[in-house]
Design an enzyme around this catalytic site. Structure first.
Site, short mmCIF file in Angstrom:
data_model
loop_
_atom_site.label_atom_id
_atom_site.label_comp_id
_atom_site.label_asym_id
_atom_site.label_seq_id
_atom_site.Cartn_x
_atom_site.Cartn_y
_atom_site.Cartn_z
CG HIS A 21 -0.28 0.32 2.51
ND1 HIS A 21 0.43 -0.62 3.20
CD2 HIS A 21 -0.18 1.47 3.22
CE1 HIS A 21 0.93 -0.09 4.29
NE2 HIS A 21 0.59 1.18 4.33
C1 UD1 Z 1 -1.85 5.62 6.17
C2 UD1 Z 1 -0.50 6.00 6.77
C3 UD1 Z 1 0.47 4.84 6.60
C4 UD1 Z 1 -0.11 3.55 7.18
C5 UD1 Z 1 -1.46 3.31 6.51
C6 UD1 Z 1 -2.13 2.06 7.02
C7 UD1 Z 1 0.08 8.40 6.55
C8 UD1 Z 1 0.96 9.35 5.84
N1 UD1 Z 1 0.09 7.15 6.07
O1 UD1 Z 1 -1.65 5.42 4.77
O2 UD1 Z 1 1.67 5.14 7.30
O3 UD1 Z 1 0.76 2.49 6.90
O4 UD1 Z 1 -2.31 4.43 6.78
O5 UD1 Z 1 -3.30 1.82 6.31
O6 UD1 Z 1 -0.59 8.78 7.48
N2 UD1 Z 1 -9.06 5.14 2.28
C9 UD1 Z 1 -10.30 4.58 2.30
N3 UD1 Z 1 -10.85 4.30 3.51
C10 UD1 Z 1 -10.21 4.56 4.68
C11 UD1 Z 1 -8.94 5.14 4.65
C12 UD1 Z 1 -8.36 5.43 3.43
O7 UD1 Z 1 -10.91 4.34 1.27
O8 UD1 Z 1 -10.78 4.25 5.74
C13 UD1 Z 1 -8.43 5.42 0.96
C14 UD1 Z 1 -8.71 6.79 0.45
O9 UD1 Z 1 -8.83 6.71 -0.93
C15 UD1 Z 1 -7.45 7.56 0.80
C16 UD1 Z 1 -6.39 6.49 0.66
O10 UD1 Z 1 -7.03 5.28 1.07
O11 UD1 Z 1 -7.24 8.66 -0.01
C17 UD1 Z 1 -5.18 6.72 1.50
O12 UD1 Z 1 -5.54 6.93 2.87
P1 UD1 Z 1 -4.57 7.81 3.81
O13 UD1 Z 1 -5.08 7.87 5.18
O14 UD1 Z 1 -4.23 9.08 3.13
O15 UD1 Z 1 -3.21 7.00 3.79
P2 UD1 Z 1 -2.88 5.43 3.78
O16 UD1 Z 1 -2.34 5.10 2.43
O17 UD1 Z 1 -4.01 4.61 4.32
#
Ligand code: UD1
Length: 380
Positions: A219
């Site tokens: 991821h």
């Molecule tokens: C975040 C953390 C990462 C951790 C990961 C675990 C940061 C910079 N990164 O990354 O260190 O390893 O979480 O999962 O804080 N999304 C959903 N549903 C959710 C959450 C996210 O659909 O409940 C999707 C959205 O499209 C979002 C993307 O995932 O834009 C990324 O989510 P985000 O919280 O920005 O970062 P992660 O890649 O999850």
């Protein structure tokens, strides 16, 4: 609670890996008896499978407040957490703010607290990938710089903090709270066969993974946001799946990138089994039963080390060197060719020599409670 004045700690969680770190700490505060803890969820993660199910399985209390910030760019997400937390800290003026890990919610909370001159404790301090292309590395550097208590999972982290000029008195080697959660929940681990059956997989697929399988998670933006990198990794994995079945847990970020780049064909081949993000007990079972884990996650590098499962990390660096030195982790590099090479030399022998890292003993949270309590009492 005893009749001593309780220490008022506001605990911040936001994203999936925070939940298993915070759960044992809140439990340890409870057992200690002289804490008055408040739990704030920033809402960085919000899907049921990334969020609510972890609260339930880990026995986390309902947050006192959920800021509901959701997804956004690095800056938008961080800024929204900051605005929400400023109001929260003004209203409740804690003695200390506790943050865990390296996600955007972690650095946002630390910044707000530090500017309001509220002491900050950082759990999992001092880890460094030395790679500022990772948003987490910036989060770690900033959070550690402005924290008052730096609570570390391995000795190298403390040494790094000292090299960065942080006073040794602020650094406490307490062990790994992620492993506290793992050890206390291991008996609840759900075998992969049950997880797949529950999700409607055919019995012949369930049977095919009964002798061996590789668990795969990817991821990190560096692996999934660039479509040629993602496509190359999926090609290598789908090839390997013909040799050893793969269970691939699909993070929402990765799902979105695969859809956007029309790469779905690459995850539908023989032996390649895709599941949505797994809940904590299912993930523990999937990890424990795997012959091999292929990942770019930080937490899984540690969990595989604690469980003695070989782990191939698809990154150029790791901020968790002890998982290589003492544990079962091998740093492969990020290029698909290197992954193909590493998978090519995977042997059936699961017994890569490893030992449990120091203080990964299930009692890190207790040590954190003791350190925080003494620190706050020393200020008064
Ligand atoms: C975040 C953390 C990462 C951790 C990961 C675990 C940061 C910079 N990164 O990354 O260190 O390893 O979480 O999962 O804080 N999304 C959903 N549903 C959710 C959450 C996210 O659909 O409940 C999707 C959205 O499209 C979002 C993307 O995932 O834009 C990324 O989510 P985000 O919280 O920005 O970062 P992660 O890649 O999850």
């Amino acid at each position: 609670m005893t009749n001593k004045t309780p220490v008022r700690v506001t605990c911040i969680v936001g994203a999936r890996p925070n939940f298993m770190k915070m759960a044992p700490i809140l439990a340890a505060f409870e057992v200690h008896g002289d804490f008055d803890a408040r739990l704030i969820h920033t809402g960085q993660h919000y899907d049921v499978e990334m969020n609510a199910v972890f609260f339930q399985q880990l026995g986390l209390p309902e947050p006192d407040l959920n800021l509901g910030v959701g997804s956004g760019t690095q800056t938008t997400q961080t800024a929204q957490v900051m605005i929400g937390l400023e109001n929260e800290f003004l209203a409740n003026s804690p003695d200390l703010v506790l943050v865990v890990g390296d996600v955007n919610s972690t650095v946002a909370a630390a910044l707000v607290a530090a500017k309001m001159r509220i002491p900050v404790a950082h759990v999992e301090a001092g880890l460094r990938s030395f790679d500022r292309d990772m948003p987490e590395e910036i989060n770690r550097l900033v959070t550690d710089r402005i924290s008052d208590l730096l609570l570390t999972t391995e000795r190298a982290a403390g040494e790094q903090l000292e090299r960065e000029g942080i006073s040794s008195e602020a650094i406490h080697f307490v062990g790994n709270v992620m492993i506290d959660s793992l050890l206390s929940n291991l008996k609840q681990a759900v075998p992969i066969a049950e997880t797949l059956s529950k999700r409607g997989f055919d019995q012949d697929i369930v049977h095919s993974i009964s002798t061996e399988y590789a668990l795969v998670t990817l991821h990190r933006p560096t692996n999934v946001d660039n479509s040629s990198q993602l496509s190359g990794l999926l090609d290598v994995l789908s090839d390997f799946a013909k040799r050893m079945p793969i269970v691939f847990t699909l993070h929402p970020r990765t799902r979105a990138r695969i859809d956007a780049a029309s790469l779905n064909d690459k995850i539908n081949g023989p032996g390649f089994h895709v599941v949505p993000p797994l809940d904590y007990f299912a993930m523990l079972g999937a990890t424990k039963g795997a012959s091999l884990v292929v990942t770019d996650s930080g937490g899984l590098q540690e969990e595989t080390t604690a469980l003695g499962i070989p782990c191939l990390t698809v990154r150029e660096n790791t901020e968790r060197p002890i998982t290589i030195k003492d544990g079962t982790n091998t740093l492969v590099g990020a290029s698909p060719d290197l992954l193909a090479q590493a998978l090519g030399s995977v042997s059936k022998d699961k017994t890569k020599h490893s030992r449990t890292p120091e203080l990964w003993d299930g009692h890190a949270a207790q040590r954190i409670a003791t350190v925080i309590y003494s620190y706050i009492k020393s200020l008064s």
